[in-house]
Design a protein around this motif. Structure first.
Motif: not given
Length: 439
Positions: A165-193
């Motif tokens: 299902x995941x077809x990722x190693x541990x790096x990819x598993x955490x990258x998913x949320x890291x990317x979501x936080x970075x994208x949210x900071x860009x779109x919202x203009x607020x500091x990232x979590x």
């Protein structure tokens, strides 16, 4: 001529490629958590027995006990705050009974105290206590946490999806949320979590997690006993190099005040976490904490070194002591540590024995000490001057499992005729080529 010109061109291309500097991998600088986070976490004291009253009481006590004044600013909720199922629209839902006023009300009250608020989730299907995890909902959950008013996210490692299902190693598993936080900071203009990866150290997060978050767990869970403290110090002695600005080895929650540690062991625990630049998250019931334990947590000289804005690295071993250097020993970790600070050289000396011990070292065993100089010694626990060290220093009568924490500042040239020409005699040579006396 054409073939010769082609050869010259090819050689120039190869030379240009080979002469380029290799790409530099920088620590993730998202503008948050340049320094280790200081604050509170609910798990060790309360586990799943949390509610808005417990969280707000912890926040209020951080203020009234003076912890906020010395830098503890985060109040972080751990697992078990949610309903067991997401809403019909797919969102995590705060427990309707235990957080009846809602998360926005909670974070508003925390922020009104001058503090910051942290929340918890997991990189798998579920959290470790089987509440909803964030896998395949990373963007949704990051936005929800931001909308709720949280500033910090602890992200755990339970309920891992099947490989197919995941077809990722541990790096990819955490990258998913890291990317979501970075994208949210860009779109919202607020500091990232602030992103704290709780990966337990099994997949060597110190090698890769810096590109994603501001801290990463390096070991399994801590417990309030000397064996656990010694083992965590031992494991982190080999990766001390990984902590710097915007990225910190997380040695887990502070167990000071939870019982199980002597006063001297608690001081060693706090000293090691502070000087190795781990996040400092208090994990005890602050309504019952003793004055002695509170004094440990409020050691402003050690906190200042933890929060040094000029030097981001922490202490590292220069000699193991009981064991040969670079030998792992979970019961007897490295004893002799040093590091830089903006105000001098920091030393941490740990007595891993079950009886008092004198701990002796030569100053220039530390790479941060200059030869031919003497140093004023400050004791960071007694907050007193401790004389001047010339070439050597001995911390006398360090208690069992206790610590000496010292700050050495340059006090000028060492006195004349203090001893052999070199404190470190191996290959100490006169300019005429002869070995110096005693070398």
């Amino acid at each position: 001529m054409a073939s010769f010109a082609l050869l010259i061109t090819s050689l120039l291309v190869v030379w240009t490629v080979l002469s380029r500097e290799p790409p530099v991998v920088h620590a993730l600088d998202s503008g948050v958590a340049k320094l280790p986070v200081l604050g509170y976490n609910t798990w060790n004291a309360y586990h799943c027995d949390i509610n808005e009253t417990v969280v707000l009481q912890a926040a209020q006590l951080m203020v009234s006990l003076g912890l906020a004044d010395v830098g503890y600013k985060h109040v972080n909720i751990d697992d078990c705050y949610a309903e067991k199922n997401r809403s019909a629209s797919g969102d995590i839902v705060a427990d309707k009974e235990r957080f009846a006023a809602g998360m926005n009300d909670l974070t508003d009250k925390i922020h009104a105290m001058g503090l910051k608020a942290g929340i918890y989730s997991d990189s798998g299907w579920f959290t470790c206590q089987l509440y909803p995890g964030s896998y395949q909902n990373e963007a949704r959950d990051a936005k929800l946490f931001q909308d709720w008013g949280f500033d910090y996210l602890k992200f755990d490692n339970c309920a891992v999806p099947y490989d197919a299902i995941i077809r990722e190693g541990i790096v990819g598993k955490y990258k998913r949320m890291a990317d979501a936080i970075a994208d949210l900071a860009k779109s919202s203009g607020k500091p990232p979590l602030i992103f704290s990866l709780c990966e337990w150290g099994e997949e060597q997060p110190w090698l890769w997690a810096r590109r994603f978050g501001q801290s990463w767990r390096t070991t399994g869970d801590i417990s309030p006993d000397w064996g656990s403290i010694a083992s965590i110090i031992n494991q982190n002695s080999f990766i001390a190099w990984a902590s710097d600005f915007y990225g910190h080895n997380d040695m887990d929650i502070l167990e000071i005040g939870n019982g199980g540690l002597t006063h001297d062991e608690a001081k060693t625990h706090f000293t090691a976490w502070a000087l190795m630049k781990s996040p400092l998250l208090i994990g005890t019931d602050l309504s019952t904490i003793s004055d002695a334990d509170l004094a440990i947590l409020k050691n402003t000289e050690l906190l200042a070194l933890s929060q040094d804005p000029v030097v981001g690295t922490g202490v590292a071993p220069f000699r193991w002591g009981i064991n040969p250097d670079w030998v792992s020993n979970s019961t007897h970790p490295a004893q002799f540590w040093s590091g830089e600070s903006q105000n001098g050289t920091v030393f941490m000396l740990i007595n891993t024995l079950d009886e008092p011990a004198d701990l002796f070292f030569s100053l220039t065993e530390s790479p941060w000490i200059r030869a031919g100089r003497q140093y004023a010694v400050r004791d960071l626990w007694t907050h007193t001057a401790n004389g001047t060290a010339v070439r050597n220093f001995t911390a006398r009568g360090v208690p069992p499992h206790g610590v000496a924490a010292l700050l050495l500042t340059d006090a000028g040239d060492e006195p004349p005729d203090v001893g052999p020409p070199c404190a470190r005699r191996e290959w100490c040579i006169d300019r005429n080529g002869t070995l110096a006396p005693g070398a």
